[in-house]
Enzyme design. Structure first.
Site, short mmCIF file in Angstrom:
data_model
loop_
_atom_site.label_atom_id
_atom_site.label_comp_id
_atom_site.label_asym_id
_atom_site.label_seq_id
_atom_site.Cartn_x
_atom_site.Cartn_y
_atom_site.Cartn_z
N LYS A 195 0.84 -1.22 0.00
CA LYS A 195 0.00 0.00 0.00
C LYS A 195 0.87 1.26 0.00
CE LYS A 195 -3.02 3.14 0.61
NZ LYS A 195 -4.01 3.56 -0.35
N CYS A 251 -3.02 11.28 1.81
CA CYS A 251 -2.39 10.00 1.47
C CYS A 251 -0.99 10.18 0.90
CB CYS A 251 -3.27 9.26 0.47
SG CYS A 251 -4.97 9.15 1.01
#
Ligand code: SAJ
Length: 433
Positions: A213, A267
């Site tokens: 991720k 993010c």
């Protein structure tokens, strides 16, 4: 391996910790699929809103879906967890001032579910997390001591990969990664995801999923850093960065991303630091990319100030404050940072316009309508390429100094972040014949 599929009953009820950009869409999608979903958030006003069938964030299609599933009795929200077959942890994972990960929300959510976790439950972490968080934080805090992971309860890391603006589509259609703490955890959680995901559900270990991720977002950050570095370099050398990139991308194996005012959001501007923190000796490229992207807002500020100092009592109109187009998210937004820096510089009046901004998002910023901004501004600075700004009839920019950090106003002449020697540097739009 035992046949877990027959030993564990099919999940029916879900408890989701965190009803933000990931938790709420996930809750709504699972509720639509027929699960009984109990959503938990610490913000009372968010809980009350959801229970009225309303939402607190902007995301295409989400309002209608939440209204539908709340009305159908499949989704309800509360400030406390309750027993369920599956627990999701979808809470924020910000960083501290020194860029180290702040796991306080993951810890709090794990501790909060612990009294409700029973034999046969699945416990899933979706929050973007540093390597080993599932094993070293979630397992010890969320799983009661008398339950054995991989035998009694099943814990996995399954990162969200959705793009804001497309969450309802991507949460279902994207391929997903399931990283179990043990092979049995992976197997059961994979089976559960396959009930609502149409993309492939790919099994791996928890730590591999955690690194994967972060690697995805660091990959994008490094690529955007290349575009941003190139844009500053081209600008200094007097070329149009967007033209250079457009031309370079005509090479069959080159695909440079778009430069902008910097990289923001919760993010991409945060997650690469988790990798750098976990592996300080093997992350020089990742750290450099972060620094390049973080330097871009100051580059834009310097350009604007230089131009503003040539005008008497300049009014600087800034278009867009959100971190990217067509979202209402202002976290780590370079656009907002630029506007604040321009205000601090006291070179003139700074106005801003963003269709998604209210005073609570951007306190201290003078928000005006698009018409007002265009009427008053000497300099128009495009920061976030929201749709209405991209569609602006270019004649409305007549006679203004225009700085387009996103390269969206394509009509000639394109007045972008050009250097001293540029043939189009600092020109009014359109130029005199
Ligand atoms: N940006 C550029 N140039 C580009 C692309 C983006 O300057 O060519 C800027 C944007 O303006 C924004 C920032 O980068 O400020 C990040 O925007 P984004 O659209 O690239 O990504 P996010 O942060 O909205 O979502 C990302 C996605 N990750 C990847 O594409 C690898 C998404 O799939 C993740 O689920 C999400 O992070 C997340 O939650 O981790």
């Amino acid at each position: 391996m035992p046949n877990l599929n027959s030993e564990i009953s099919t999940p029916k009820s879900i408890c989701i910790m965190g009803l933000g950009y990931i938790g709420l869409p996930t809750a709504a999608i699972l509720a639509r699929k027929g699960y009984d979903v109990h959503g938990v958030d610490v913000r009372v006003e968010v809980v009350e809103k959801i229970n009225r069938g309303e939402i607190h964030i902007h995301e295409p299609g989400l309002g209608e879906l939440v209204e539908e599933v709340v009305r159908a009795g499949k989704l309800q929200a509360s400030t406390t967890p309750r027993e369920a077959d599956v627990f999701f942890i979808c809470v924020p994972t910000p960083f501290n001032a020194d860029k180290s990960p702040d796991l306080s929300y993951v810890r709090a959510a794990s501790e909060a579910v612990r009294p409700y976790v029973r034999q046969g439950n699945l416990v899933i972490l979706e929050s973007t997390s540093p390597p080993k968080t599932t094993q070293e934080t979630v397992v010890p805090l969320a799983i009661p001591e008398h339950l054995q992971v991989g035998k009694d309860v099943f814990v996995a890391y399954c990162p969200e990969r959705v793009l804001p603006g497309r969450i309802l589509i991507e949460a279902v259609e994207n391929d997903r990664i399931v990283g179990g703490v043990t092979p049995a955890c992976t197997q059961l959680v994979q089976k559960f995801y396959e009930t609502f995901v149409t993309g492939a559900v790919l099994p791996t270990t928890a730590v591999a999923a955690e690194i994967t991720k972060l690697a995805e977002n660091a990959f994008r950050d490094v690529n955007i850093a290349y575009a941003n570095e190139l844009s500053m370099l081209a600008d200094d050398l007097g070329a149009d960065p967007f033209e250079v990139i457009e031309l370079a991308n005509r090479h069959p194996r080159v695909n440079i991303l778009r430069p902008g005012p910097g990289v923001g959001g919760h993010c991409i501007s945060v997650d690469p630091w988790f990798l750098a923190h976990a592996a300080p000796n093997h992350s020089s490229l990742i750290k450099t990319a972060r620094m390049v992207n973080d330097s871009k807002p100051q580059f834009v500020v310097d350009k604007v100030l230089k131009l503003a100092r040539e005008i008497e009592s300049p009014v600087i109109g800034c278009l867009g404050l959100a971190y990217k187009p067509d979202v209402d998210d202002f976290r780590e937004s370079p656009s907002l940072e630029i506007v604040i820096q321009l205000q601090k510089a006291c070179v003139g009046e700074v106005l801003a316009c963003d269709p998604y901004a209210g005073p609570m998002h951007c306190s201290g910023v003078t928000l005006v309508s698009l018409e007002e901004l265009l009427r008053q501004s000497d300099i128009v600075l495009l920061l976030t390429d929201h749709k209405p700004f991209c569609e602006l009839p270019v004649n409305l920019l007549q006679g203004k100094q225009v700085i387009d950090t996103r390269g969206v106003w394509k009509e000639e002449p394109r007045v972008v972040l050009h250097g001293e020697n540029s043939r189009e540097s600092n020109r009014a739009w359109p130029p005199a014949a």
